[in-house]
Design a protein around this motif. Structure first.
Motif, PDB file in Angstrom:
ATOM      1  N   TRP B  45      76.099  46.315  71.581  1.00 23.97           N
ATOM      2  CA  TRP B  45      75.556  47.101  72.534  1.00 23.97           C
ATOM      3  C   TRP B  45      75.593  46.256  73.720  1.00 23.97           C
ATOM      4  O   TRP B  45      75.360  46.735  74.735  1.00 23.97           O
ATOM      5  CB  TRP B  45      74.202  47.670  72.102  1.00 23.97           C
ATOM      6  CG  TRP B  45      73.118  46.882  72.053  1.00 23.97           C
ATOM      7  CD1 TRP B  45      72.667  46.352  70.950  1.00 23.97           C
ATOM      8  CD2 TRP B  45      72.307  46.120  72.998  1.00 23.97           C
ATOM      9  NE1 TRP B  45      71.802  45.406  70.951  1.00 23.97           N
ATOM     10  CE2 TRP B  45      71.487  45.044  72.115  1.00 23.97           C
ATOM     11  CE3 TRP B  45      72.011  46.140  74.266  1.00 23.97           C
ATOM     12  CZ2 TRP B  45      70.640  44.502  72.826  1.00 23.97           C
ATOM     13  CZ3 TRP B  45      71.278  45.188  74.877  1.00 23.97           C
ATOM     14  CH2 TRP B  45      70.489  44.322  74.077  1.00 23.97           C
ATOM     15  N   ARG B  49      78.007  48.904  76.983  1.00 20.59           N
ATOM     16  CA  ARG B  49      76.682  49.367  77.303  1.00 20.59           C
ATOM     17  C   ARG B  49      76.820  50.823  77.455  1.00 20.59           C
ATOM     18  O   ARG B  49      77.631  51.668  77.877  1.00 20.59           O
ATOM     19  CB  ARG B  49      76.131  48.843  78.600  1.00 20.59           C
ATOM     20  CG  ARG B  49      75.849  47.360  78.535  1.00 20.59           C
ATOM     21  CD  ARG B  49      74.987  47.176  77.954  1.00 20.59           C
ATOM     22  NE  ARG B  49      74.732  45.666  77.904  1.00 20.59           N
ATOM     23  CZ  ARG B  49      73.824  44.882  78.641  1.00 20.59           C
ATOM     24  NH1 ARG B  49      72.851  45.735  79.371  1.00 20.59           N
ATOM     25  NH2 ARG B  49      73.456  43.648  78.596  1.00 20.59           N
ATOM     26  N   SER B  50      75.480  51.570  77.284  1.00 21.16           N
ATOM     27  CA  SER B  50      75.156  53.156  77.196  1.00 21.16           C
ATOM     28  C   SER B  50      74.355  53.223  78.646  1.00 21.16           C
ATOM     29  O   SER B  50      74.451  54.282  79.144  1.00 21.16           O
ATOM     30  CB  SER B  50      74.475  53.400  76.007  1.00 21.16           C
ATOM     31  OG  SER B  50      75.202  53.203  74.916  1.00 21.16           O
ATOM     32  N   ASP B  76      69.649  51.504  76.645  1.00 17.82           N
ATOM     33  CA  ASP B  76      70.304  50.404  75.847  1.00 17.82           C
ATOM     34  C   ASP B  76      68.884  49.810  75.263  1.00 17.82           C
ATOM     35  O   ASP B  76      67.887  49.874  75.940  1.00 17.82           O
ATOM     36  CB  ASP B  76      70.975  49.250  76.493  1.00 17.82           C
ATOM     37  CG  ASP B  76      72.402  50.038  77.060  1.00 17.82           C
ATOM     38  OD1 ASP B  76      73.039  50.123  75.938  1.00 17.82           O
ATOM     39  OD2 ASP B  76      72.840  49.524  78.155  1.00 17.82           O
ATOM     40  N   HIS B  80      65.843  51.474  74.355  1.00 15.25           N
ATOM     41  CA  HIS B  80      66.076  52.419  73.617  1.00 15.25           C
ATOM     42  C   HIS B  80      65.276  52.908  72.465  1.00 15.25           C
ATOM     43  O   HIS B  80      65.158  53.695  71.941  1.00 15.25           O
ATOM     44  CB  HIS B  80      67.726  52.131  73.205  1.00 15.25           C
ATOM     45  CG  HIS B  80      68.104  53.144  72.158  1.00 15.25           C
ATOM     46  ND1 HIS B  80      68.021  52.840  70.640  1.00 15.25           N
ATOM     47  CD2 HIS B  80      68.680  54.289  72.135  1.00 15.25           C
ATOM     48  CE1 HIS B  80      68.697  53.802  69.949  1.00 15.25           C
ATOM     49  NE2 HIS B  80      68.907  54.671  70.791  1.00 15.25           N
ATOM     50  N   ARG B 272      81.472  54.106  76.416  1.00 10.78           N
ATOM     51  CA  ARG B 272      80.896  52.912  76.767  1.00 10.78           C
ATOM     52  C   ARG B 272      81.273  52.118  77.755  1.00 10.78           C
ATOM     53  O   ARG B 272      82.373  52.373  78.354  1.00 10.78           O
ATOM     54  CB  ARG B 272      80.558  51.858  75.487  1.00 10.78           C
ATOM     55  CG  ARG B 272      79.826  52.278  74.136  1.00 10.78           C
ATOM     56  CD  ARG B 272      78.587  52.398  74.234  1.00 10.78           C
ATOM     57  NE  ARG B 272      77.956  52.682  72.765  1.00 10.78           N
ATOM     58  CZ  ARG B 272      77.710  54.187  72.470  1.00 10.78           C
ATOM     59  NH1 ARG B 272      78.006  55.132  73.201  1.00 10.78           N
ATOM     60  NH2 ARG B 272      77.382  54.337  71.272  1.00 10.78           N
ATOM     61  N   HIS B 328      72.627  54.221  68.131  1.00 15.27           N
ATOM     62  CA  HIS B 328      72.773  55.584  69.023  1.00 15.27           C
ATOM     63  C   HIS B 328      73.342  56.604  67.990  1.00 15.27           C
ATOM     64  O   HIS B 328      73.409  57.725  68.603  1.00 15.27           O
ATOM     65  CB  HIS B 328      73.813  55.428  70.117  1.00 15.27           C
ATOM     66  CG  HIS B 328      73.187  54.793  71.320  1.00 15.27           C
ATOM     67  ND1 HIS B 328      72.250  55.283  72.113  1.00 15.27           N
ATOM     68  CD2 HIS B 328      73.360  53.355  71.759  1.00 15.27           C
ATOM     69  CE1 HIS B 328      71.877  54.406  73.051  1.00 15.27           C
ATOM     70  NE2 HIS B 328      72.436  53.400  72.934  1.00 15.27           N
TER      71      HIS B 328
END
Lengths: 102, 383
Positions: B45, B49-50, B76, B80, B272, B328
């Motif tokens: 991650w 990245r989200s 993230d 998160h 991502r 996720h």
């Protein structure tokens, strides 16, 4: 019937009796905290991760390649990690101690 | 060829290259196609990245139609996990018996209705009502609310004319705003109220945060469940022997659900954003460009799955990523699994044949690939 002990992350120890099936199924039957077994045991979700007592490592055996690939990306994995759904219970497991990884 | 056989459009590219470039509204995407790479990127991650601009990790990008950040999905670690911890227990309620019995009753009613002998359309008359009714259980609100969602049609913010429809999206967003106000005025036992009273770092969640969770809950579980239900029924229509098998061995349903999720992969991929210049599978990925984790391709990876292009309902080793992978992974998966498991069991108990009288495929356009995700319509009869 044999005895298998689960130790959860909260430090609780529970010894249960078993005869067949998988470690994941056994843990779910007894509501062991930290073992979810979301995928029902097809090695997809990694929610049944346990650490095998080193004294039993040889008896329980090594993970398969597919299982290793799953464990490789688990932050809590070590040399004694296994997925409970991939361990079929055998009579030689009597006295086995498993620490729940999550 | 059977209509329930869906081609794997990624096969050649996955074997030869491992990645594929895709254009999406001028913001290109490197699709990651092999299972091991998909898992590694999902796990990493920090590199991928989200928490980018809201809507950017979705492909096709929603940056032009959405300003609200979906939570916890577009956040993230470590934040998160704080969000996710607030929600995990709620989203595991589908394992409880009252929930399961209510869901089973909803499915039984739909199957009974379909069994009256008339021709019906699976997507609009079965899968959409089932998805909507089941969602009232997940939100813990009255069943009657499902009628509102059914009236929206199959695509909340996708229309057939334009892939991304701002007007349709605002129907959902405005609806959620109203429901949040309602829950503030008269708190109940529903998900809105639960979120509005949740605390993170010693403060209540904001309305915008609650909206972000609710958008995700609605959008993430709509087309995906509708397609999974429809595709599973078309599969059973063409494999009556498996209906018999499931009737004789209801315990088979658990593995069958995993296999149907693997094979049909309701969500093709998820993006991502790279946080640094890096590479995937020896292909360069520049900082601030997108990759996508192609679950659908990974789930047909021949280096992992034995006979990947066949549905093997009792597949024992099935390390699929149909619900994503890593922190996720799909929050609604417990609900989705129960919907499908009970669907298989109720259909097997009550239906002997499903006759397909006509259908129209639903094909997703992925720039250089075309992937069937389900059907627009399936006309059928249950007997």
């Amino acid at each position: 019937m044999i005895n298998i002990t689960f130790i959860t992350q909260a430090g609780e120890s529970k010894t249960v009796q078993a005869s067949s099936g998988t470690i994941m199924e056994l843990a779910r039957q007894h509501g062991i905290e930290g073992i979810d077994g979301d995928c029902g045991g097809v090695c997809s979700c990694a929610t049944c991760h346990v650490h095998v007592d080193p004294a039993f490592a040889e008896v329980v055996g090594e993970p398969s390649d597919i299982e290793k690939d799953m464990l490789e990306l688990d932050d809590h994995a070590d040399a004694y990690s296994r997925l409970g759904c991939q361990i079929e219970i055998e009579p030689s497991f009597d006295g086995l101690i498993l620490t729940v990884a999550n | 060829m059977k209509k329930s056989n869906f081609k794997d459009p990624f096969k050649e590219q996955r074997e030869q290259q491992g990645t594929a470039k895709m254009d999406d509204q001028g913001d290109p995407v490197t699709m990651v196609l092999r299972l091991k790479d998909v898992r590694k990127c999902a796990h990493d991650w920090n590199r991928f990245r989200s928490g980018a601009t809201p809507g950017r990790i979705v492909v096709p990008s929603e940056v032009h139609i959405r300003g609200t950040r979906q939570i916890p999905f577009e956040v993230d670690p470590p934040l998160h996990k704080k969000y996710r911890d607030l929600m995990e227990d709620w989203f595991r309620r589908p394992l409880q018996e009252p929930y399961r019995s209510a869901l089973r009753a909803q499915i039984q009613e739909l199957v009974d209705h379909a069994l009256k002998g008339h021709r019906f359309e699976i997507v609009e008359d079965f899968a959409l009502p089932l998805q909507s009714k089941a969602l009232t259980l997940l939100l813990n609100i009255p069943l009657s609310e499902a009628e509102v969602w059914i009236s929206w049609g199959t695509h909340v913010f996708r229309s057939e004319e334009t892939k991304l429809d701002k007007e349709k999206a605002s129907i959902l967003y405005d609806y959620i705003d109203r429901k949040i106000e309602d829950a503030l005025a008269a708190p109940g036992e529903d998900l809105y109220s639960k979120l509005l009273t949740s605390e993170l770092d010693g403060r209540r969640l904001t309305k915008e945060e609650v909206k972000g969770v609710m958008i995700l809950t609605f959008a993430g579980g709509r087309d995906t469940i509708i397609n999974a239900v429809t595709n599973s029924l078309v599969y059973l229509a063409e494999h009556p022997e498996q209906l018999v098998n499931l009737r004789k061995h209801p315990e088979l349903a658990a593995r069958a659900v995993e296999e149907l999720i693997r094979y049909y992969s309701p969500l093709t991929h998820m993006g991502r954003v790279a946080s640094e210049d890096t590479s995937v599978c020896e292909h360069a990925v520049k900082s601030n460009t997108r990759i996508s984790l192609c679950w659908a391709s990974a789930n047909r990876d021949e280096s992992v799955f034995d006979r990947p292009d066949e549905v093997i309902l009792d597949r024992k080793m099935n390390p699929h990523v149909g619900f994503g992978f890593g922190h996720h992974k799909c929050l609604g998966a417990t609900h989705a699994r129960q919907v499908l498991m009970l669907l298989l069991q109720v259909v097997a108990e009550n239906v002997t044949t499903i006759e397909i009288e006509g259908l129209k495929e639903n094909i997703e356009d992925l720039d250089r690939f075309e992937r069937q995700v389900g059907f627009q319509h399936v006309w059928a009869r249950f007997q």
